[in-house]
Design a protein around this motif. Sequence first.
Motif, short mmCIF file in Angstrom:
data_model
loop_
_atom_site.label_atom_id
_atom_site.label_comp_id
_atom_site.label_asym_id
_atom_site.label_seq_id
_atom_site.Cartn_x
_atom_site.Cartn_y
_atom_site.Cartn_z
N PHE A 87 0.84 -1.19 0.00
CA PHE A 87 0.00 0.00 0.00
C PHE A 87 0.88 1.24 0.00
O PHE A 87 0.52 2.26 -0.61
CB PHE A 87 -0.93 0.03 1.21
N GLY A 88 2.02 1.17 0.68
CA GLY A 88 2.95 2.31 0.69
C GLY A 88 3.41 2.67 -0.71
O GLY A 88 3.59 3.85 -1.03
N VAL A 89 3.60 1.67 -1.57
CA VAL A 89 3.97 1.92 -2.97
C VAL A 89 2.85 2.69 -3.67
O VAL A 89 3.09 3.63 -4.43
CB VAL A 89 4.24 0.58 -3.70
N CYS A 90 1.61 2.28 -3.40
CA CYS A 90 0.46 2.86 -4.09
C CYS A 90 0.12 4.27 -3.61
O CYS A 90 -0.49 5.04 -4.34
CB CYS A 90 -0.77 1.97 -3.88
N CYS A 91 0.48 4.59 -2.39
CA CYS A 91 0.07 5.85 -1.77
C CYS A 91 1.16 6.91 -1.79
O CYS A 91 1.05 7.94 -1.11
CB CYS A 91 -0.37 5.59 -0.33
N SER A 92 2.21 6.68 -2.55
CA SER A 92 3.30 7.65 -2.59
C SER A 92 3.83 7.78 -4.01
O SER A 92 3.48 6.99 -4.89
CB SER A 92 4.43 7.22 -1.65
N GLY A 93 4.66 8.76 -4.21
CA GLY A 93 5.32 8.95 -5.49
C GLY A 93 4.36 9.29 -6.61
O GLY A 93 3.30 9.89 -6.42
N GLN A 94 4.72 8.90 -7.79
CA GLN A 94 3.97 9.23 -9.01
C GLN A 94 2.55 8.65 -8.99
O GLN A 94 1.62 9.30 -9.44
CB GLN A 94 4.73 8.70 -10.24
N ILE A 95 2.39 7.48 -8.44
CA ILE A 95 1.08 6.83 -8.42
C ILE A 95 0.09 7.67 -7.62
O ILE A 95 -1.09 7.78 -7.98
CB ILE A 95 1.17 5.40 -7.84
N ALA A 96 0.54 8.29 -6.55
CA ALA A 96 -0.33 9.06 -5.67
C ALA A 96 -0.86 10.33 -6.32
O ALA A 96 -1.74 10.99 -5.77
CB ALA A 96 0.40 9.40 -4.37
N GLN A 97 -0.36 10.68 -7.49
CA GLN A 97 -0.82 11.89 -8.18
C GLN A 97 -2.23 11.73 -8.74
O GLN A 97 -2.92 12.71 -8.97
CB GLN A 97 0.15 12.25 -9.31
N GLU A 98 -2.67 10.50 -8.98
CA GLU A 98 -4.00 10.27 -9.56
C GLU A 98 -4.75 9.26 -8.70
O GLU A 98 -4.30 8.13 -8.53
CB GLU A 98 -3.87 9.73 -10.97
N SER A 99 -5.92 9.68 -8.18
CA SER A 99 -6.65 8.80 -7.26
C SER A 99 -7.12 7.52 -7.94
O SER A 99 -7.16 6.47 -7.31
CB SER A 99 -7.83 9.53 -6.63
N ASN A 100 -7.47 7.57 -9.23
CA ASN A 100 -7.89 6.33 -9.89
C ASN A 100 -6.72 5.36 -10.02
O ASN A 100 -6.90 4.15 -9.94
CB ASN A 100 -8.55 6.60 -11.24
N GLN A 101 -5.52 5.87 -10.19
CA GLN A 101 -4.34 5.02 -10.24
C GLN A 101 -4.02 4.45 -8.86
O GLN A 101 -3.63 3.29 -8.73
CB GLN A 101 -3.13 5.79 -10.78
N MET A 102 -4.21 5.28 -7.82
CA MET A 102 -3.98 4.81 -6.44
C MET A 102 -4.92 3.66 -6.11
O MET A 102 -4.50 2.66 -5.53
CB MET A 102 -4.19 5.94 -5.43
N LEU A 103 -6.19 3.80 -6.46
CA LEU A 103 -7.17 2.75 -6.17
C LEU A 103 -6.84 1.48 -6.94
O LEU A 103 -6.83 0.39 -6.36
CB LEU A 103 -8.58 3.21 -6.48
N CYS A 104 -6.54 1.61 -8.21
CA CYS A 104 -6.19 0.44 -9.01
C CYS A 104 -4.94 -0.25 -8.44
O CYS A 104 -4.89 -1.47 -8.33
CB CYS A 104 -5.96 0.86 -10.46
#
Length: 176
Positions: A87-104
């Motif tokens: 989850f830390g990978v998903c909630c930080s960096g470039q991915i965290a810039q877009e909520s749909n990408q964070m959820l996916c």
Amino acid sequence: MNSAVGLAGLWMIALTFYGVNMGETKKNSLKEPDVPFPPARPTPDNLAAICHHGRGRPRYPPSFFPKSGSSHFRRRGHAMNRLESWFGVCCSGQIAQESNQMLCCAQQAWRKALSQFCVEEYSTMTLPYECCENTGDARWTCFDSKLPNPDYRSTPGYDAPEIPEEPGFTFDPSAC
């Protein structure tokens, strides 16, 4: 009168012997580790808590478990540690810039962590966790039921210890 008291005593013994709950809790009556499991599927409703309250959810270092036994609780704890790391990978960096990408990303991490958990469950000589017996959508539906913490609430006053980052997860944006 003595026979009535004796009969009542026999009933109490019989009820206790057969496992009737007489107002006492049975949770962890065997001093088993408390590892709330399974984790909820990431959704738009719990994504903010997943990303903002991660340090307030339990981690399970080896010292949390008894020195012997409890291997199924260890596998659950390891799965939870792995998922929190991913989850830390998903909630930080470039991915965290877009909520749909964070959820996916969080959903991919959830499926991968639980898939790995099932592989570990089948690598032992014990019965696997019931959801692992399912495949496809039935597995994910099973894991997303009977949830101890569907909202990913943090534990008040808890600050998670540092746990080594878990390798093995790479977000695939093309799978969203």
